[in-house]
Design an enzyme around this catalytic site. Sequence first.
Site, PDB file in Angstrom:
ATOM      1  N   THR A   1      -9.595   3.465  11.368  1.00  0.00           N
ATOM      2  CA  THR A   1      -9.974   4.236  12.556  1.00  0.00           C
ATOM      3  C   THR A   1     -11.446   4.074  12.901  1.00  0.00           C
ATOM      4  O   THR A   1     -11.813   4.003  14.080  1.00  0.00           O
ATOM      5  CB  THR A   1      -9.638   5.723  12.343  1.00  0.00           C
ATOM      6  OG1 THR A   1      -8.296   5.822  11.853  1.00  0.00           O
ATOM      7  CG2 THR A   1      -9.743   6.504  13.635  1.00  0.00           C
TER       8      THR A   1
ATOM      9  N   LYS B   1       0.876  -1.176   0.000  1.00  0.00           N
ATOM     10  CA  LYS B   1       0.000   0.000   0.000  1.00  0.00           C
ATOM     11  C   LYS B   1       0.906   1.218   0.000  1.00  0.00           C
ATOM     12  O   LYS B   1       1.578   1.502   0.991  1.00  0.00           O
ATOM     13  CB  LYS B   1      -0.915  -0.005   1.231  1.00  0.00           C
ATOM     14  CG  LYS B   1      -1.752   1.267   1.332  1.00  0.00           C
ATOM     15  CD  LYS B   1      -2.624   1.302   2.567  1.00  0.00           C
ATOM     16  CE  LYS B   1      -3.084   2.730   2.829  1.00  0.00           C
ATOM     17  NZ  LYS B   1      -3.919   2.854   4.023  1.00  0.00           N
TER      18      LYS B   1
END
Lengths: 255, 65
Positions: free
Chosen positions: A205, A94
Amino acid sequence: MQLYGTDISSRLLLGTAQYPSPAVLRAAIEASRAEVITLSLRRETVGGSGAGFWEFLKDSDCRILPNTAGCHSVQEAVVTAQMARELFGTDWIKLEVIGNSNTLQPDVFGLVEAARILCADGFKVFPYTTDDLVVGEKLLEAGCGLLMPWGAPIGSGQGLRNPDALRAMRAHFPDIPLIVDAGIGRPSDATRAMELGLDAVLLNTAVAKAGDPALMAQAMVQAIEAGWNGYIADPMDPRDMAVPSTPTLGMAELI
Amino acid sequence: MNIIVNGQPHEVTKATLADMLSELDFTSPAIATALNGRFVPREDYSETSLSEGDRLEVLAPMQGG
């Protein structure tokens, strides 16, 4: 869906940071049914702190997607990717090249340059990018096989700031896997991303900082499945005026 | 010889990266290294020599988003 030729059935990719404990992280991964989880690399402490964490995740069936989080330059990102490939035994990366510390928005110029270097070196690059179509084209030219546009700044939980731009990306890149990466806060944000026709959602998150991370992970995967099924089912077009859903033919005359 | 390991000054006696990692007590197999900003593959540890003032980074898996 296929990501670099690998069949992935779960459209939720889950980050592993910020959970209150390893047990909660494990419960959230299980509840999410994620097949791909993201990890990072950080400085080792003498005696070894990272190894235990890694042993715990290595036992899971998930595919590891290491990130280059925190890298602000092409060289940092490329070297981090090379270290990640050896450490995690995967050529998936990523790719983050951060351009601004406050917004954590991608430095798209550095991103394209780093993607070109890494793709040429055999990496399967998952670029964290903006929703800019031209940048997307440049990333594909560099060798990327998918794009990961942001929904909103990392960790902000603002949802999709610019759904029109994501819809335009879907139309412009009909055959390229598009994964919304960053900004998702609530299940409805994830549903909306899927209803726009995006292929998957990567979030962290929103689950880790929920009061009950495992329950939120479950809610997110349900929301993603609902949004995707809704997209595939081809929703009706909205109308300006009401149209009766119950047949008017055969109405009794009662007055 | 003085080198910088993960941002901290260290005094080491060994010459090769392989021996130095043991000397510095990096015992975990789950590490990856970079020397002066360049990746050093594991198979090169025993042939990689360090010099005074070199910057060594030793990274391990960590939670990430």
